[in-house]
Design an enzyme around this catalytic site. Sequence first.
Site, PDB file in Angstrom:
ATOM      1  N   TYR A 107       0.803  -1.223   0.000  1.00  0.00           N
ATOM      2  CA  TYR A 107       0.000   0.000   0.000  1.00  0.00           C
ATOM      3  C   TYR A 107       0.839   1.279   0.000  1.00  0.00           C
ATOM      4  O   TYR A 107       0.275   2.378   0.008  1.00  0.00           O
ATOM      5  CB  TYR A 107      -0.931   0.001   1.221  1.00  0.00           C
ATOM      6  CG  TYR A 107      -1.870  -1.173   1.241  1.00  0.00           C
ATOM      7  CD1 TYR A 107      -3.018  -1.185   0.446  1.00  0.00           C
ATOM      8  CD2 TYR A 107      -1.609  -2.289   2.033  1.00  0.00           C
ATOM      9  CE1 TYR A 107      -3.886  -2.269   0.451  1.00  0.00           C
ATOM     10  CE2 TYR A 107      -2.460  -3.374   2.052  1.00  0.00           C
ATOM     11  CZ  TYR A 107      -3.595  -3.360   1.258  1.00  0.00           C
ATOM     12  OH  TYR A 107      -4.446  -4.447   1.266  1.00  0.00           O
ATOM     13  N   HIS A 112      -4.750   6.174  -0.674  1.00  0.00           N
ATOM     14  CA  HIS A 112      -5.344   5.967   0.646  1.00  0.00           C
ATOM     15  C   HIS A 112      -4.317   6.143   1.773  1.00  0.00           C
ATOM     16  O   HIS A 112      -4.703   6.196   2.943  1.00  0.00           O
ATOM     17  CB  HIS A 112      -5.945   4.562   0.709  1.00  0.00           C
ATOM     18  CG  HIS A 112      -7.248   4.484   1.437  1.00  0.00           C
ATOM     19  ND1 HIS A 112      -8.079   5.568   1.654  1.00  0.00           N
ATOM     20  CD2 HIS A 112      -7.891   3.418   2.020  1.00  0.00           C
ATOM     21  CE1 HIS A 112      -9.154   5.185   2.313  1.00  0.00           C
ATOM     22  NE2 HIS A 112      -9.060   3.884   2.555  1.00  0.00           N
ATOM     23  N   PHE A 157      -4.728  -1.627   9.825  1.00  0.00           N
ATOM     24  CA  PHE A 157      -5.466  -1.414   8.584  1.00  0.00           C
ATOM     25  C   PHE A 157      -6.505  -0.318   8.809  1.00  0.00           C
ATOM     26  O   PHE A 157      -6.956  -0.075   9.922  1.00  0.00           O
ATOM     27  CB  PHE A 157      -6.086  -2.701   8.041  1.00  0.00           C
ATOM     28  CG  PHE A 157      -5.062  -3.631   7.457  1.00  0.00           C
ATOM     29  CD1 PHE A 157      -4.650  -3.494   6.138  1.00  0.00           C
ATOM     30  CD2 PHE A 157      -4.481  -4.621   8.239  1.00  0.00           C
ATOM     31  CE1 PHE A 157      -3.689  -4.320   5.598  1.00  0.00           C
ATOM     32  CE2 PHE A 157      -3.517  -5.463   7.711  1.00  0.00           C
ATOM     33  CZ  PHE A 157      -3.108  -5.318   6.385  1.00  0.00           C
ATOM     34  N   ASN A 159      -9.662   0.391   8.358  1.00  0.00           N
ATOM     35  CA  ASN A 159     -10.997   0.300   8.946  1.00  0.00           C
ATOM     36  C   ASN A 159     -10.996   0.108  10.461  1.00  0.00           C
ATOM     37  O   ASN A 159     -12.052   0.205  11.093  1.00  0.00           O
ATOM     38  CB  ASN A 159     -11.785  -0.837   8.291  1.00  0.00           C
ATOM     39  CG  ASN A 159     -12.075  -0.560   6.827  1.00  0.00           C
ATOM     40  OD1 ASN A 159     -11.712   0.494   6.301  1.00  0.00           O
ATOM     41  ND2 ASN A 159     -12.731  -1.506   6.155  1.00  0.00           N
ATOM     42  N   ASN A 205     -13.798   5.304   6.216  1.00  0.00           N
ATOM     43  CA  ASN A 205     -13.889   4.237   7.212  1.00  0.00           C
ATOM     44  C   ASN A 205     -12.883   4.388   8.357  1.00  0.00           C
ATOM     45  O   ASN A 205     -13.164   3.981   9.490  1.00  0.00           O
ATOM     46  CB  ASN A 205     -13.710   2.874   6.545  1.00  0.00           C
ATOM     47  CG  ASN A 205     -14.904   2.483   5.702  1.00  0.00           C
ATOM     48  OD1 ASN A 205     -16.032   2.898   5.989  1.00  0.00           O
ATOM     49  ND2 ASN A 205     -14.682   1.704   4.651  1.00  0.00           N
TER      50      ASN A 205
END
Length: 288
Positions: A107, A112, A157, A159, A205
């Site tokens: 990532y 994000h 992560f 969320n 989120n």
Amino acid sequence: MKAVAFPAKIANLSFPSNCCSLFFRSPATFLSPALPCRKLTKGIRGLEGLMSQCLSSSSQSLSFSSNSFSSQPESELLQALPSSKPKSPPLQLPWLIVGLGNPGKKYQGTRHNVGFEMVDALADAEGISMNTVNFKALFGKGVIGNIPIMLAKPQTFMNLSGESVGQIVSFYKIPLKQVLVVYDDLDLPFGKLRLLPKGGHGGHNGMRSIIDRLKGSRDFPRLRIGIGRPPGKMDTANFVLRQFNRQEQEELDHTFQTGLEAIRILLLEGFNKSATFVNTRKSMEQLS
């Protein structure tokens, strides 16, 4: 021999323990069982003379006796006492600056993860190590000016970001007004910054998780970094996980520099000045 009463000026005198101890049983009465008392049989004048001699020889001890005479007035004695230590300044609670993103190389460099990248830029600029894992986050401590700060990149992560943030806030008892969350925003044009004092999650989120863990409170500042909308009919989930191209990365580096300055102003000069700097910057650049 009969006890002889002293005149008032003699009876009221106070003597140190080492002076004329054989002559006196009480302050106002002279008794004569001891041999030295014979010297006083000539009357009060002889007694006064002996007392004067005793006082003269004992003047040094009298001047330093705390229980008898004092050569200094009370005000001077109080001034001679050591002054009390200055009061310590109130404890400065740290700021917590959280960047949101997903852990792992997969990532890195994605849209994000701009929150992670903003915190990395701040850590590099201020010389703060982020190698410690604590509270489910990559964690570091430092100072900007005289303000202590904590930097965190939750490793849960996106969320579940609130699990980490909630633990840090609870452990250090950080006021929510001193918790700054940095994250990506689809609704802002690419590279634009927006600093707000509070607000909802806006469908993000990571922010949703943080608000939930803070018992529903939305009263904490946030720095939003615009990543733009997905082109055409591209799925939003796929778009936010796309990496930046070279041109976008260069523009983003400029955005990070602006963000660094905004954070410094926030900590050292307050929210209003920082918000003015950030939120009016684009319009000022367009006018110039």
